[in-house]
Design an enzyme around this catalytic site. Structure first.
Site, PDB file in Angstrom:
ATOM      1  N   TYR A 154       0.725  -1.095   0.199  1.00 53.85           N
ATOM      2  CA  TYR A 154       0.026   0.030   0.217  1.00 53.85           C
ATOM      3  C   TYR A 154       0.683   1.552  -0.005  1.00 53.85           C
ATOM      4  O   TYR A 154       0.126   2.234   0.216  1.00 53.85           O
ATOM      5  CB  TYR A 154      -1.022   0.020   1.278  1.00 53.85           C
ATOM      6  CG  TYR A 154      -1.662  -1.121   1.516  1.00 53.85           C
ATOM      7  CD1 TYR A 154      -2.686  -1.612   0.784  1.00 53.85           C
ATOM      8  CD2 TYR A 154      -1.502  -1.836   2.730  1.00 53.85           C
ATOM      9  CE1 TYR A 154      -3.452  -2.715   1.205  1.00 53.85           C
ATOM     10  CE2 TYR A 154      -2.354  -2.732   3.055  1.00 53.85           C
ATOM     11  CZ  TYR A 154      -3.535  -3.073   2.484  1.00 53.85           C
ATOM     12  OH  TYR A 154      -4.054  -4.277   2.650  1.00 53.85           O
ATOM     13  N   CYS A 182      14.608 -11.037  -2.176  1.00 53.69           N
ATOM     14  CA  CYS A 182      15.001 -10.856  -3.413  1.00 53.69           C
ATOM     15  C   CYS A 182      14.107 -10.412  -4.348  1.00 53.69           C
ATOM     16  O   CYS A 182      13.175 -10.873  -5.187  1.00 53.69           O
ATOM     17  CB  CYS A 182      15.361 -12.229  -4.141  1.00 53.69           C
ATOM     18  SG  CYS A 182      16.916 -12.765  -3.688  1.00 53.69           S
ATOM     19  N   GLU A 183      13.938  -9.050  -3.976  1.00 54.11           N
ATOM     20  CA  GLU A 183      12.769  -8.237  -4.671  1.00 54.11           C
ATOM     21  C   GLU A 183      13.144  -6.576  -4.621  1.00 54.11           C
ATOM     22  O   GLU A 183      13.305  -6.191  -3.303  1.00 54.11           O
ATOM     23  CB  GLU A 183      11.352  -8.465  -3.752  1.00 54.11           C
ATOM     24  CG  GLU A 183      10.100  -8.359  -4.355  1.00 54.11           C
ATOM     25  CD  GLU A 183      10.277  -9.249  -5.564  1.00 54.11           C
ATOM     26  OE1 GLU A 183       9.571  -8.829  -6.567  1.00 54.11           O
ATOM     27  OE2 GLU A 183       9.907 -10.576  -5.489  1.00 54.11           O
TER      28      GLU A 183
END
Ligand SMILES: *Cc1c(COP(=O)(O)O)cnc(C)c1O
Length: 429
Positions: free
Chosen positions: A328, A355-356
């Site tokens: 959000y 991992c992002e």
């Protein structure tokens, strides 16, 4: 020096963050039990009126565990559940089933069967298909209390509310749809159902009193319409949750202890004007009961400065235990628990270990210079954190600890690697 600070160090519920980390390790969810209890008591005390019956229901999706069920029960609140899993948890905790309200827009056959078997207090029916499914499941001689989820066409957001002209919510049936009346008549005809009234919920993290007033007024007007058109007297009105919590200094929640009696007064007056019997009124706070009681403690690892000068501080948790920033763009505040009085004069981006690249916990927070092994305490993580956590990247979910009067109590164990493979089956065995 605030009462939560001793020797430059953060204390939660009288327990030092340092001791909590030493005992339970990180990442760790810490919840101030007294704060949760005092919020429950605030609702019990102020959501009352001399001439209106009221009930406060805790919305369990914000945070649920066996211990939380026990706490909610001991404070005399009811409980709302939205899945078989939440219902099962409440049942295992010994929560009184007659004080359960079962929500959801697509309850499965198994979930409805479980609700009937446990004899939950009220099922909130979302639409016709669900109603027919339910009818077929009710054993002879058993009666079920039902409410109907309606959509009043009001959508509230953090700082505004809008009256939508198109009614696209996946929840409930529009009060502007004539066929909703037919369904109400239908519900009223079944011997196995006791029709109690309407449920509606206009959003979450709402800071405008007017949204709730408008909401109540709209539902009351509908109750009057339903009476005029069908002769059915609607006895109960559940207005859902949505009261805002304070995440950062920008958030300005209104004082519930002043607003709740005002809301009830307004409901009393509106009912009188509409010449309807004032219904019993329910609210379902989730976030406003637990959010501000919660902290997440992390251990700081490395820091990094990018070529453009952005300063990262890395922590040993991730979006898997803190979803709301990625989901959000929610904002949070944090402190370094062991450097509480040091000047916080540099802006940092707090990033997790998943991992992002979207694995950001806080985009921008002023902190004293973070160093490896410092404890970072993110505030206001009591609602929709543990309950939204996942095992992404096969990360284990943190433990949850209640703290109160200088003592800590483990209420949810940290997941282990064994937990991660518990349901996995090998190809060849
Ligand atoms: C989410 C939800 C709540 C609780 O909302 P909060 O914003 O956490 O107070 C209450 N009722 C229903 C039906 C909900 O879906």
């Amino acid at each position: 020096m605030s009462k939560n600070t001793i020797n430059n160090h953060l204390y939660i519920g009288g327990v030092s963050a340092f001791d909590l980390v030493r005992t339970y390790h990180t990442p760790l969810y810490v919840m101030d039990e007294s704060k949760i209890r005092s919020q429950c008591q605030m609702f019990k005390k102020h959501f009352v009126s001399d001439h209106i019956e009221t009930e406060t229901i805790y919305a369990s999706k914000a945070f649920l565990s066996l211990a939380m069920c026990e706490l909610v029960d001991s404070e005399g609140l009811s409980l709302d559940v939205v899945s078989g899993g939440e219902l099962y948890t409440a049942h295992q905790a010994g929560f009184p089933m007659h004080k359960i309200y079962f929500h959801g827009n697509n309850k499965s056959l198994e979930e409805l069967k479980l609700a009937i078997e446990y004899q939950v207090g009220t099922i909130v029916v979302d639409h016709r298909h669900e109603l027919l499914t339910l009818i077929n499941l009710i054993p002879k001689n058993q009666k079920i209390n039902v409410m109907l989820r309606v959509n009043p066409g009001i959508e509230a957001h953090t700082h505004e509310y809008i009256r939508t002209t198109h009614h696209d919510s996946k929840f409930g049936l529009s009060i502007y749809d004539e066929s909703t009346l037919d369904l109400i008549k239908e519900i009223n005809q079944y011997d196995s159902l006791i029709f109690k009234g309407f449920h509606s919920h206009i959003g979450s993290q709402i800071f405008e009193e007017q949204s709730f007033i408008e909401h109540a007024q709209t539902v009351l007007t509908y109750i009057s319409d339903v009476y005029l058109k069908t002769g059915i007297v609607v006895e109960e009105m559940n207005l859902g949750g949505g009261f805002g919590a304070k995440y950062t200094a920008e958030d300005k929640p209104f004082e519930l202890k002043f607003f709740l009696p005002t809301l009830l007064e307004h409901i009393g007056e509106t009912s009188k004007k509409l010449r309807i019997k004032v219904p019993k009124v329910f609210i379902e706070p989730g976030r406003s009961i637990v959010a501000e009681a919660g902290y997440t403690l992390y251990t700081v690892g490395g820091t990094k400065k990018t070529t453009s000068g952005k300063q990262y501080v890395f922590i040993d948790g991730s979006m898997a235990d803190h979803m709301r920033t990625a989901l959000y763009q929610a904002k949070y505040d944090a402190v370094i628990a062991n450097k509480l009085n040091d000047e916080a004069n540099t802006s940092y981006t707090v990033a997790g270990k998943a991992c992002e690249s979207g694995d950001i916990i806080i985009k921008d927070v002023k902190l004293p210079k973070p160093e490896a092994n410092d404890i970072l305490a993110v505030k206001t993580t009591g609602a929709y954190h543990y309950s939204m956590s996942s095992n992404y990247n096969r990360l284990t979910r943190p433990a949850v600890v209640f703290v109160k009067d200088g003592k800590s109590k483990l209420i949810v164990q940290r997941e282990t690697y064994q937990d991660l493979i518990r349901n996995d089956l090998k190809l060849e065995d």
